[in-house]
Write a protein that holds these residues in place. Sequence first.
Motif, mmCIF file in Angstrom:
data_model
loop_
_atom_site.group_PDB
_atom_site.id
_atom_site.type_symbol
_atom_site.label_atom_id
_atom_site.label_comp_id
_atom_site.label_asym_id
_atom_site.label_seq_id
_atom_site.Cartn_x
_atom_site.Cartn_y
_atom_site.Cartn_z
ATOM 1 N N LEU A 467 27.068 28.040 25.786
ATOM 2 C CA LEU A 467 26.674 27.886 24.637
ATOM 3 C C LEU A 467 27.413 28.875 23.817
ATOM 4 O O LEU A 467 27.504 28.412 22.065
ATOM 5 C CB LEU A 467 25.253 27.941 24.416
ATOM 6 N N SER A 468 27.325 29.802 24.037
ATOM 7 C CA SER A 468 27.718 31.215 22.491
ATOM 8 C C SER A 468 29.331 31.460 22.677
ATOM 9 O O SER A 468 29.733 30.641 21.714
ATOM 10 C CB SER A 468 27.212 31.690 22.799
ATOM 11 N N SER A 469 29.682 32.068 23.628
ATOM 12 C CA SER A 469 31.816 32.692 23.813
ATOM 13 C C SER A 469 31.843 31.057 24.388
ATOM 14 O O SER A 469 32.219 30.735 25.686
ATOM 15 C CB SER A 469 31.533 33.600 24.550
ATOM 16 N N ARG A 470 32.563 30.443 23.455
ATOM 17 C CA ARG A 470 33.091 29.046 24.538
ATOM 18 C C ARG A 470 34.887 28.769 23.846
ATOM 19 O O ARG A 470 35.660 27.814 24.462
ATOM 20 C CB ARG A 470 32.744 28.174 23.581
ATOM 21 N N GLU A 471 35.029 30.368 23.661
ATOM 22 C CA GLU A 471 36.695 30.995 23.403
ATOM 23 C C GLU A 471 37.698 31.160 24.596
ATOM 24 O O GLU A 471 36.592 30.912 25.388
ATOM 25 C CB GLU A 471 36.617 32.160 22.253
ATOM 26 N N ASP A 472 39.120 30.383 24.996
ATOM 27 C CA ASP A 472 38.972 30.280 26.069
ATOM 28 C C ASP A 472 40.240 31.494 26.692
ATOM 29 O O ASP A 472 40.410 32.348 27.674
ATOM 30 C CB ASP A 472 40.172 29.102 26.239
ATOM 31 N N LEU A 532 23.260 32.563 18.624
ATOM 32 C CA LEU A 532 22.554 31.440 18.626
ATOM 33 C C LEU A 532 21.059 32.533 18.176
ATOM 34 O O LEU A 532 20.607 33.293 18.983
ATOM 35 C CB LEU A 532 21.988 31.020 20.559
ATOM 36 N N ASN A 533 19.649 31.561 18.106
ATOM 37 C CA ASN A 533 19.033 31.722 17.877
ATOM 38 C C ASN A 533 17.655 31.463 18.268
ATOM 39 O O ASN A 533 18.447 31.541 19.817
ATOM 40 C CB ASN A 533 18.415 31.325 16.326
ATOM 41 N N ALA A 538 22.768 26.925 17.344
ATOM 42 C CA ALA A 538 23.703 27.891 16.692
ATOM 43 C C ALA A 538 23.152 27.718 14.874
ATOM 44 O O ALA A 538 22.499 26.657 14.818
ATOM 45 C CB ALA A 538 25.292 27.107 16.539
ATOM 46 N N ILE A 539 23.104 29.123 15.094
ATOM 47 C CA ILE A 539 23.009 29.871 13.283
ATOM 48 C C ILE A 539 23.969 30.380 13.303
ATOM 49 O O ILE A 539 25.290 30.381 13.218
ATOM 50 C CB ILE A 539 21.827 30.811 13.244
ATOM 51 N N SER A 585 19.320 37.096 17.355
ATOM 52 C CA SER A 585 19.786 36.045 17.872
ATOM 53 C C SER A 585 19.581 36.870 19.726
ATOM 54 O O SER A 585 19.299 37.426 19.531
ATOM 55 C CB SER A 585 21.178 36.019 17.976
ATOM 56 N N ARG A 586 19.241 35.112 19.725
ATOM 57 C CA ARG A 586 19.227 35.373 21.673
ATOM 58 C C ARG A 586 20.223 35.668 23.109
ATOM 59 O O ARG A 586 21.818 34.821 22.402
ATOM 60 C CB ARG A 586 18.534 34.181 22.072
#
Length: 788
Positions: A467-472, A532-533, A538-539, A585-586
């Motif tokens: 959900l948060s770090s979606r970069e390759d 992420l809240n 996503a915020i 953020s969570r």
Amino acid sequence: MRALNRKLLRDLWLMRGMTLAISLVIIGGISTFIMSRVTYESLKLTQTSYYINQRFAEVFVSLVRAPEAAAERFAELPGINQVETRVVAAINIQVEGFDDPITGRIVSLPDFGAPRLNVPYVRRGRLPVAGAGNEVAISEAFADAHRLKPGDRIEVIIRGHRKRLNIVGIVLTPEYMYAIPPGGLFPDYQRYGILWMNRKALATAYNMDGAFNNVVFSLQSDAFERDVIDGIDLILARYGGLGAYSRKDQFSHRFITDELHALEIMATIFPVIFLSVATFLLNIVISRLVSTEREQIATLKAFGYATSQIAMHYVKLIISITSFGIVLGVALGLWFADALCSMYQQLYSFPYLHFILNPAVMSQAVFVTLFAALAGTAFAVRRAAQLPPAEGMRPEPPLNYRATLIERIGLQKHLDEPSRMIIRHIARQPVKAGLTILGIAAACGILMMTNFQRDAINWIIEVQYGLSSREDLTVMFNDPTPYRALYSLGALEGVNNIEGFRSVSARLVHGHRSYRFKVDGIEPGGKLHRILNPSLEAIDIPQEGIILSDYLATEILQIAPGQLLTIEVLEGNRSVFKVPVVGTSRQYLGVNAYMNRSTLNRLMHEGPAISGVRLSVDPEYQINLYHQLRDMPRVAGTIVRDTAIEQFNEMMEKTILWFSFITALLGAFVAFGVVYNSARIAFSERSRELASLRVLGFTRAEVGYILLGEIGLLTLAAIPPGFLVGIGLSSYIAKSFSSDLYRIPMIVVPSTYALAASIVLISFAVTAALIWRQLSRLDLIEVLKTRE
């Protein structure tokens, strides 16, 4: 007393099944305690010895560049014992046969003599000799990851200059026991290495002749650490000092210290739970044994045995039952401790291990277990010893049967006679039934507690990398870089999406609380790295203000949205500014502070600059992209998302999940011990009643249904409260393990509930098979004989 000793042996033989079941629970408590305490003390002593032998520094500081003459001012500071100036450089490394980009850090060694502080421990080979410009020692973890050995050669790029170096030694150091690449969260020994090189050769290659950019200190025993750090910062501020920090904030030391703290918690929680259940079982066994031996006790007293002799007989019985579990528990605990210590030694790169068998730990384990067993059964023993002969000769008055609630509301017509017997028997002894449910619920809760950590870890991966770090791929630069570099990297073949970010070293201050970390300036509307809240939505990053991760805000700084946070920048022009906290953020791994990138650039009084980029990459072009990144001198580190997940899983498998597997196995022992003892005691108490039913015409299946149906009903009734016990224990574990390095969320998936319930039910099924076998062999004549 010889007659009582013979009786003791006969009782132990007749109770062998229950003795084994109780011993399994005691083994769980003792082995967990021994494993945790021995591992903790062994690792603690090893850590202390390692730090002393390698003269691990107590204060650390990095800076941009300072002349060697500036180090003379450190002598003016009270409390400093030794000083070591160094040159430390970020490098790119090339290893033959490995295509992924490798970054690392190269640390200078004195040209003459051994280092004063942070002395490398040589495992193989030697350190570079004085005057050698192309010799290097490398960290053992990096060497093992690439199967490098003394005599091999590697290529490094230092400040844009390619240099071929000879490996002359494989070393370890307490400074890099837990080495992570810039921007990373976990070690990646294949893609990040630590090297050591002679000072003159490194200074020449890095343009640091007559200068240094890193200093380490040891302190006098009476030094005031905070005053020393303030003095160091004052001296190095003009040279781009990034803020001195103490050993307790040094990353490797802090991570290992947190792991040792977790072991301390484990050594407290699990033994208490296991031994409490064992005490509960012993109390039930001895209480019911006294009840069935009333006539024997009265006869012994009639023949002249003193109250103290009878009390001592039952004390011996308790000690005998407990001792079997203690011996096996100590042996199993030492075996587990040896395996766990070896695992930690490899994980944290200790060069040696001081495995301690502390007699005090063994004595404490034995004493606590015996004390718990005797204290838990004291009432039952006292009642046995004080039973008057005339009272004991009389059989216990039968309990009154009365209509149960089910019968009073008219549901009895839906139950057959054996089922009504089960309900009535439970209803007439609610305390006994309640204690049985409590014991089984405790076993179910232990099983849930030991398995919920896997659920939590899977959830952490899902939140962090799904959900948060979606970069390759994340690329970190050596220095702040103009924003136009984003377009250069975005134009590389295979790059689908790219986002830049600015990372600034800073001290975050709120009132008397402060935290030294970094502030990340990110682009609004980013798709690769999302904030992420608390609801995991996503915020977007606002134009003004700062967003803090929840643990940093609530636990460390204790600041709420709407309040002002002071940011003391530790680089560049060392700006100090205040910004409002606009949200939290969570985040479960590490802590972060987020601002709008352009706003952070403005407050830093700099142009549009970035510290790194996050990329989405087409898998087909990854290898070519890695080759291009490897040759870029400004690249300080690369984080591959898939590799980070693998490293996280590997670390969890070697620590928390391995420990959880052992405790889950011991938890299964508890479940079987509780269920089997409850069934076996019920069988011994009701054997005469069951035999009477057989004589009256009940079939073996009906009699078995009456006995096992009661235990089965209590087992089913225990599972829901067992879930509540498991949730409570899991919440305590999650809260106890929370730190700024990682937090364990309170996540329990349905499969964990199902697994805990299944093990309890399997324990009942095995118990039912064993009891049915004994029921089949029940000698009706023998059981129904008039007691003499």
